[in-house]
Design an enzyme around this catalytic site. Structure first.
Site, PDB file in Angstrom:
ATOM      1  N   SER A 204      30.481   4.376 -12.793  1.00 59.38           N
ATOM      2  CA  SER A 204      29.035   4.507 -12.555  1.00 59.38           C
ATOM      3  C   SER A 204      28.299   3.393 -13.282  1.00 59.38           C
ATOM      4  O   SER A 204      28.355   3.289 -14.510  1.00 59.38           O
ATOM      5  CB  SER A 204      28.536   5.858 -13.077  1.00 59.38           C
ATOM      6  OG  SER A 204      27.127   5.803 -13.220  1.00 59.38           O
TER       7      SER A 204
ATOM      8  N   HIS B 270      30.030   3.508  -8.233  1.00 62.42           N
ATOM      9  CA  HIS B 270      29.140   4.667  -8.086  1.00 62.42           C
ATOM     10  C   HIS B 270      27.721   4.254  -8.484  1.00 62.42           C
ATOM     11  O   HIS B 270      27.491   3.730  -9.572  1.00 62.42           O
ATOM     12  CB  HIS B 270      29.657   5.791  -8.984  1.00 62.42           C
ATOM     13  CG  HIS B 270      28.929   7.084  -8.855  1.00 62.42           C
ATOM     14  ND1 HIS B 270      29.155   7.983  -7.841  1.00 62.42           N
ATOM     15  CD2 HIS B 270      27.976   7.654  -9.635  1.00 62.42           C
ATOM     16  CE1 HIS B 270      28.374   9.048  -8.004  1.00 62.42           C
ATOM     17  NE2 HIS B 270      27.640   8.876  -9.084  1.00 62.42           N
TER      18      HIS B 270
ATOM     19  N   ASP C 211      23.928   5.511  -9.058  1.00 63.00           N
ATOM     20  CA  ASP C 211      23.132   6.711  -9.341  1.00 63.00           C
ATOM     21  C   ASP C 211      21.654   6.457  -9.082  1.00 63.00           C
ATOM     22  O   ASP C 211      21.000   5.710  -9.806  1.00 63.00           O
ATOM     23  CB  ASP C 211      23.333   7.127 -10.805  1.00 63.00           C
ATOM     24  CG  ASP C 211      24.660   7.819 -11.018  1.00 63.00           C
ATOM     25  OD1 ASP C 211      24.970   8.746 -10.238  1.00 63.00           O
ATOM     26  OD2 ASP C 211      25.390   7.440 -11.951  1.00 63.00           O
TER      27      ASP C 211
ATOM     28  N   MET D 180      17.951   7.925  -9.000  1.00 67.47           N
ATOM     29  CA  MET D 180      17.157   9.024  -9.576  1.00 67.47           C
ATOM     30  C   MET D 180      15.669   8.737  -9.384  1.00 67.47           C
ATOM     31  O   MET D 180      15.239   7.594  -9.496  1.00 67.47           O
ATOM     32  CB  MET D 180      17.450   9.156 -11.068  1.00 67.47           C
ATOM     33  CG  MET D 180      18.923   9.331 -11.399  1.00 67.47           C
ATOM     34  SD  MET D 180      19.176   9.612 -13.148  1.00 67.47           S
ATOM     35  CE  MET D 180      20.965   9.570 -13.249  1.00 67.47           C
TER      36      MET D 180
ATOM     37  N   HIS E 273      24.869   8.035  -4.937  1.00 64.78           N
ATOM     38  CA  HIS E 273      24.580   9.427  -5.319  1.00 64.78           C
ATOM     39  C   HIS E 273      23.065   9.584  -5.420  1.00 64.78           C
ATOM     40  O   HIS E 273      22.449   9.104  -6.365  1.00 64.78           O
ATOM     41  CB  HIS E 273      25.278   9.690  -6.672  1.00 64.78           C
ATOM     42  CG  HIS E 273      25.022  11.035  -7.260  1.00 64.78           C
ATOM     43  ND1 HIS E 273      25.407  11.354  -8.547  1.00 64.78           N
ATOM     44  CD2 HIS E 273      24.434  12.146  -6.761  1.00 64.78           C
ATOM     45  CE1 HIS E 273      25.061  12.599  -8.808  1.00 64.78           C
ATOM     46  NE2 HIS E 273      24.457  13.108  -7.753  1.00 64.78           N
TER      47      HIS E 273
ATOM     48  N   MET F  86      19.961  11.443  -6.273  1.00 61.99           N
ATOM     49  CA  MET F  86      19.376  12.552  -7.045  1.00 61.99           C
ATOM     50  C   MET F  86      17.864  12.470  -6.853  1.00 61.99           C
ATOM     51  O   MET F  86      17.113  12.129  -7.774  1.00 61.99           O
ATOM     52  CB  MET F  86      19.762  12.419  -8.525  1.00 61.99           C
ATOM     53  CG  MET F  86      21.218  12.774  -8.794  1.00 61.99           C
ATOM     54  SD  MET F  86      21.823  12.106 -10.351  1.00 61.99           S
ATOM     55  CE  MET F  86      22.315  10.473  -9.813  1.00 61.99           C
TER      56      MET F  86
ATOM     57  N   MET G 229      29.208  18.322  -9.638  1.00 64.27           N
ATOM     58  CA  MET G 229      28.647  17.780 -10.878  1.00 64.27           C
ATOM     59  C   MET G 229      29.237  18.550 -12.056  1.00 64.27           C
ATOM     60  O   MET G 229      29.209  19.777 -12.082  1.00 64.27           O
ATOM     61  CB  MET G 229      27.118  17.912 -10.894  1.00 64.27           C
ATOM     62  CG  MET G 229      26.383  16.995  -9.928  1.00 64.27           C
ATOM     63  SD  MET G 229      26.804  15.248 -10.082  1.00 64.27           S
ATOM     64  CE  MET G 229      26.276  14.900 -11.774  1.00 64.27           C
TER      65      MET G 229
ATOM     66  N   GLY H  14      21.093  13.547 -14.287  1.00 60.70           N
ATOM     67  CA  GLY H  14      19.890  12.934 -14.848  1.00 60.70           C
ATOM     68  C   GLY H  14      20.190  11.859 -15.880  1.00 60.70           C
ATOM     69  O   GLY H  14      19.417  10.926 -16.029  1.00 60.70           O
ATOM     70  N   PHE H  15      21.307  11.996 -16.563  1.00 58.05           N
ATOM     71  CA  PHE H  15      21.621  11.053 -17.643  1.00 58.05           C
ATOM     72  C   PHE H  15      23.125  10.841 -17.736  1.00 58.05           C
ATOM     73  O   PHE H  15      23.897  11.754 -17.437  1.00 58.05           O
ATOM     74  CB  PHE H  15      21.126  11.592 -18.988  1.00 58.05           C
ATOM     75  CG  PHE H  15      19.656  11.910 -18.987  1.00 58.05           C
ATOM     76  CD1 PHE H  15      18.710  10.903 -19.179  1.00 58.05           C
ATOM     77  CD2 PHE H  15      19.212  13.197 -18.737  1.00 58.05           C
ATOM     78  CE1 PHE H  15      17.350  11.190 -19.139  1.00 58.05           C
ATOM     79  CE2 PHE H  15      17.853  13.494 -18.695  1.00 58.05           C
ATOM     80  CZ  PHE H  15      16.918  12.489 -18.895  1.00 58.05           C
ATOM     81  N   GLY H  16      23.504   9.659 -18.205  1.00 58.17           N
ATOM     82  CA  GLY H  16      24.902   9.399 -18.530  1.00 58.17           C
ATOM     83  C   GLY H  16      25.202   9.922 -19.923  1.00 58.17           C
ATOM     84  O   GLY H  16      24.297  10.352 -20.653  1.00 58.17           O
ATOM     85  N   GLY H  17      26.475   9.915 -20.265  1.00 56.09           N
ATOM     86  CA  GLY H  17      26.874  10.231 -21.635  1.00 56.09           C
ATOM     87  C   GLY H  17      26.782  11.682 -22.041  1.00 56.09           C
ATOM     88  O   GLY H  17      26.746  11.993 -23.238  1.00 56.09           O
TER      89      GLY H  17
ATOM     90  N   ASP I 182      31.824  14.282 -11.344  1.00 52.71           N
ATOM     91  CA  ASP I 182      30.900  13.305 -11.932  1.00 52.71           C
ATOM     92  C   ASP I 182      30.221  13.926 -13.149  1.00 52.71           C
ATOM     93  O   ASP I 182      29.550  14.951 -13.045  1.00 52.71           O
ATOM     94  CB  ASP I 182      29.859  12.934 -10.863  1.00 52.71           C
ATOM     95  CG  ASP I 182      28.839  11.903 -11.340  1.00 52.71           C
ATOM     96  OD1 ASP I 182      28.997  11.364 -12.452  1.00 52.71           O
ATOM     97  OD2 ASP I 182      27.885  11.646 -10.572  1.00 52.71           O
ATOM     98  N   GLY I 183      30.402  13.256 -14.306  1.00 54.10           N
ATOM     99  CA  GLY I 183      29.717  13.697 -15.514  1.00 54.10           C
ATOM    100  C   GLY I 183      30.696  14.061 -16.622  1.00 54.10           C
ATOM    101  O   GLY I 183      31.495  14.981 -16.467  1.00 54.10           O
ATOM    102  N   GLY I 184      30.661  13.278 -17.705  1.00 57.58           N
ATOM    103  CA  GLY I 184      31.520  13.584 -18.852  1.00 57.58           C
ATOM    104  C   GLY I 184      33.003  13.371 -18.586  1.00 57.58           C
ATOM    105  O   GLY I 184      33.851  13.949 -19.264  1.00 57.58           O
TER     106      GLY I 184
ATOM    107  N   GLY J 130      31.065   6.746 -16.205  1.00 57.93           N
ATOM    108  CA  GLY J 130      30.140   5.715 -16.652  1.00 57.93           C
ATOM    109  C   GLY J 130      30.508   5.243 -18.039  1.00 57.93           C
ATOM    110  O   GLY J 130      31.109   4.166 -18.225  1.00 57.93           O
TER     111      GLY J 130
END
Ligand code: DX5
Ligand code: ZN
Length: 223
Positions: free
Chosen positions: A11, A36, A38, A40, A69, A71, A140, A145-148, A178-180, A200
């Site tokens: 990402s 990827h 993102d 938003m 993606h 959002m 998800m 909304g946010f990376g990390g 996607d995410g973490g 990401g």
């Protein structure tokens, strides 16, 4: 693990945008399968990021397929723009689509792969009726909304359910998470049945992208 092909989709949200071209080269040379993107809007999610204009620049800077993606609220207003900008796949959130089946058809008619995306609080059953009509489902594993952010372990049963439905119906549908996603979590997502992995921080936060991508791929394949 299984015979499933593992695909890694870095990402760019976690990339250094001052040198986006170099960042894209580093993942392409590092063996990424997709990139990827993102998108938003500050409405569906608190953050504002990328529009079709930047997506187009990404397309021109890499030969990797763009996994976009969305959002954003009312995603159907922008599907055509992102396909024109080079999206290979367009993901739309179930929570933003009152006429999901129609929106999925719109993506395919525009010429892209159709992906339906589920927030952590949205059950697998919300996409059961469109499983035959999509190319991909994205679960998800953080609130978007946010990376990390931290991987939500409670999403594993949802991934298992979707994998079961896809296999039972013998569908050609990719199952993305996607995410973490990182070296410590990717194995559990893969064992639950995911085969496309967005990451990401775990990739763009690593000094050696090739090493990071290879480590993720190996952990997913060994799961
Ligand atoms: C979250 C985005 C993700 C995010 C992943 O809203 O959809 O794609 O960039 O970032 P990491 O891998 O850092 O959780
Ligand atoms: Zn994403």
């Amino acid at each position: 693990m299984s015979q499933r092909d593992v695909r890694i989709a870095p990402s760019i949200l976690a990339a250094d945008f001052r040198k986006l071209g170099e960042e894209l080269s580093s993942i392409e040379e590092g063996g990424a399968d997709w990139v990827h993107v993102d998108v938003m809007d500050g409405r569906f999610v608190p953050n504002i990021t990328i529009g079709p204009f930047i997506a187009e620049a990404v397309r021109d800077a890499t030969s990797l397929p763009l996994d976009v993606h969305l959002m954003i609220v009312e995603p159907e207003r922008y599907v055509d723009d992102f396909v024109r900008a080079g999206a290979h796949t367009v993901g739309i959130h179930v929570e933003t689509c009152p006429h999901l089946h129609r929106s999925v058809a719109q993506i395919r008619e525009a010429g892209a792969r159709a992906c339906v995306v589920l927030n952590p609080s949205t059950p697998a059953s919300s996409v059961e009726h469109v499983l035959d009509d999509v190319d991909q489902v994205l679960v998800m594993t953080v609130n978007p909304g946010f990376g990390g952010q931290k991987f939500i372990e409670g999403m594993l049963p949802k991934i298992e359910t979707l994998r079961r439905w896809i296999d039972e119906r013998d569908l050609d549908v990719a199952l993305e998470v996607d995410g973490g996603i990182g070296p410590e979590t990717i194995g559990r997502a893969a064992a639950a049945g995911a085969d496309v992995f967005v990451a990401g921080t775990a990739i763009f936060g690593a000094p050696d992208r090739k090493e990071a991508i290879s480590a993720l791929r190996k952990a997913a394949e060994d799961a």
